[in-house]
Design a protein around this motif. Structure first.
Motif, short mmCIF file in Angstrom:
data_model
loop_
_atom_site.label_atom_id
_atom_site.label_comp_id
_atom_site.label_asym_id
_atom_site.label_seq_id
_atom_site.Cartn_x
_atom_site.Cartn_y
_atom_site.Cartn_z
N ALA A 150 0.82 -1.21 0.00
CA ALA A 150 0.00 0.00 0.00
C ALA A 150 0.86 1.26 0.00
N LEU A 151 2.03 1.19 0.60
CA LEU A 151 2.89 2.37 0.68
C LEU A 151 3.55 2.74 -0.65
N VAL A 152 3.47 1.86 -1.63
CA VAL A 152 4.04 2.16 -2.95
C VAL A 152 3.37 3.40 -3.55
N ALA A 153 2.08 3.56 -3.33
CA ALA A 153 1.38 4.73 -3.88
C ALA A 153 1.92 6.03 -3.28
N THR A 154 2.18 6.04 -1.98
CA THR A 154 2.74 7.25 -1.36
C THR A 154 4.14 7.52 -1.91
N ALA A 155 4.93 6.48 -2.05
CA ALA A 155 6.27 6.65 -2.60
C ALA A 155 6.20 7.21 -4.02
N GLY A 156 5.25 6.71 -4.80
CA GLY A 156 5.08 7.23 -6.16
C GLY A 156 4.69 8.69 -6.16
N GLY A 157 3.79 9.08 -5.27
CA GLY A 157 3.37 10.48 -5.18
C GLY A 157 4.52 11.39 -4.78
N ILE A 158 5.31 10.96 -3.84
CA ILE A 158 6.46 11.77 -3.40
C ILE A 158 7.50 11.85 -4.51
N PHE A 159 7.71 10.76 -5.20
CA PHE A 159 8.66 10.72 -6.32
C PHE A 159 8.29 11.74 -7.39
N VAL A 160 7.03 11.76 -7.77
CA VAL A 160 6.56 12.71 -8.78
C VAL A 160 6.69 14.14 -8.26
N ALA A 161 6.34 14.36 -6.99
CA ALA A 161 6.39 15.70 -6.40
C ALA A 161 7.81 16.26 -6.38
N ILE A 162 8.78 15.42 -6.12
CA ILE A 162 10.17 15.87 -6.08
C ILE A 162 10.59 16.44 -7.44
N PHE A 163 10.27 15.72 -8.50
CA PHE A 163 10.63 16.20 -9.84
C PHE A 163 9.84 17.45 -10.20
N ALA A 164 8.55 17.46 -9.91
CA ALA A 164 7.73 18.63 -10.26
C ALA A 164 8.22 19.87 -9.54
N TYR A 165 8.53 19.74 -8.26
CA TYR A 165 9.00 20.90 -7.49
C TYR A 165 10.37 21.38 -8.00
N THR A 166 11.25 20.44 -8.28
CA THR A 166 12.58 20.79 -8.79
C THR A 166 12.48 21.50 -10.13
N PHE A 167 11.66 20.95 -11.03
CA PHE A 167 11.49 21.57 -12.34
C PHE A 167 10.86 22.96 -12.21
N HIS A 168 9.92 23.09 -11.31
CA HIS A 168 9.28 24.39 -11.10
C HIS A 168 10.32 25.43 -10.65
N GLN A 169 11.18 25.04 -9.72
CA GLN A 169 12.21 25.97 -9.23
C GLN A 169 13.20 26.34 -10.33
N ILE A 170 13.61 25.38 -11.12
CA ILE A 170 14.57 25.65 -12.21
C ILE A 170 13.96 26.62 -13.22
N LEU A 171 12.73 26.35 -13.62
CA LEU A 171 12.09 27.20 -14.63
C LEU A 171 11.75 28.58 -14.07
N THR A 172 11.37 28.64 -12.81
CA THR A 172 11.09 29.95 -12.19
C THR A 172 12.36 30.80 -12.18
N ARG A 173 13.47 30.18 -11.90
CA ARG A 173 14.75 30.90 -11.92
C ARG A 173 15.06 31.41 -13.33
N LYS A 174 14.77 30.61 -14.34
CA LYS A 174 15.02 31.04 -15.72
C LYS A 174 14.11 32.21 -16.10
N VAL A 175 12.88 32.18 -15.66
CA VAL A 175 11.97 33.31 -15.92
C VAL A 175 12.50 34.56 -15.24
N TYR A 176 13.01 34.42 -14.04
CA TYR A 176 13.60 35.57 -13.33
C TYR A 176 14.80 36.12 -14.12
N GLU A 177 15.63 35.22 -14.62
CA GLU A 177 16.80 35.65 -15.39
C GLU A 177 16.36 36.39 -16.65
N LEU A 178 15.34 35.87 -17.33
CA LEU A 178 14.81 36.52 -18.52
C LEU A 178 14.28 37.91 -18.16
N ASN A 179 13.57 38.00 -17.07
CA ASN A 179 13.02 39.27 -16.62
C ASN A 179 14.13 40.29 -16.33
#
Length: 186
Positions: free
Chosen positions: A143-172
């Motif tokens: 049953a805990l596999v689902a939580t691990a999957g959710g956290i796994f996806v969240a880690i990448f989404a958050y990291t990508f969000h931070q990287i792209l937000t930084r690039k938008v700041y640089e563009l600005n």
């Protein structure tokens, strides 16, 4: 390994499979969005950086590759250039909110799958008179596999969000620097 995964899917409930399918869609979505937006922003930043270098050199001309060039042709007024900056940043940051949404919702989706899996496991155990740890532990770990999957996806989404937000700041930053130079030279 493949047998273990296939065994997991055949023994999982429909809710767990739906949760894992949704997390898989999220995972593909965030990678696609990251690759697309990263290449788009990298191109924009390169153009604006070159334009700023051209503007600060002896040529002192705004590069036609710059997003500000269409606004600077008509007028070099501060309000118009500021409006153009906002428009470019709005277009550049489009889609970034999805990464934020995925990073905040995917752990809850995984947790939902885990809770349902644990509830189903306890429902199966309720018919048995004696249940030991050796029977409960595998059911809970599945049953805990689902939580691990959710956290796994969240880690990448958050990291990508931070990287792209930084690039938008640089563009600005490049856009604001060019606007200030254009206003000063006008």
């Amino acid at each position: 390994m493949i047998d273990l995964i296939l065994n997991y899917f055949t023994n999982s409930s429909a809710i767990t499979l739906v949760v894992l399918a949704l997390l898989s869609v999220y995972f593909v979505l965030i990678f696609w969005l990251f690759i697309y937006k990263n290449s788009q922003l990298s191109g924009l930043i390169t153009n604006e950086k070159k334009s700023l270098e051209t503007l600060t050199s002896r040529d002192s001309m705004l590069s036609p590759l710059s997003g500000l060039s269409r606004c600077a042709k008509t007028s070099k007024s501060k309000p118009l250039l500021h409006a153009c900056e906002i428009s470019i940043i709005k277009d550049a940051s489009e889609g970034l909110s999805w990464l934020s949404i995925v990073s905040s919702t995917s752990p809850f989706i995984g947790l939902f799958g885990t809770v349902v899996g644990i509830l189903e496991s306890f429902a199966k155990f309720s018919t048995q008179s004696k249940v030991g740890f050796s029977i409960i532990a595998p059911a809970i770990s599945e049953a805990l596999v689902a939580t691990a999957g959710g956290i796994f996806v969240a880690i990448f989404a958050y990291t990508f969000h931070q990287i792209l937000t930084r690039k938008v700041y640089e563009l600005n930053t490049y856009l604001k620097a060019q606007s200030e130079i254009l206003i000063a030279k006008a």
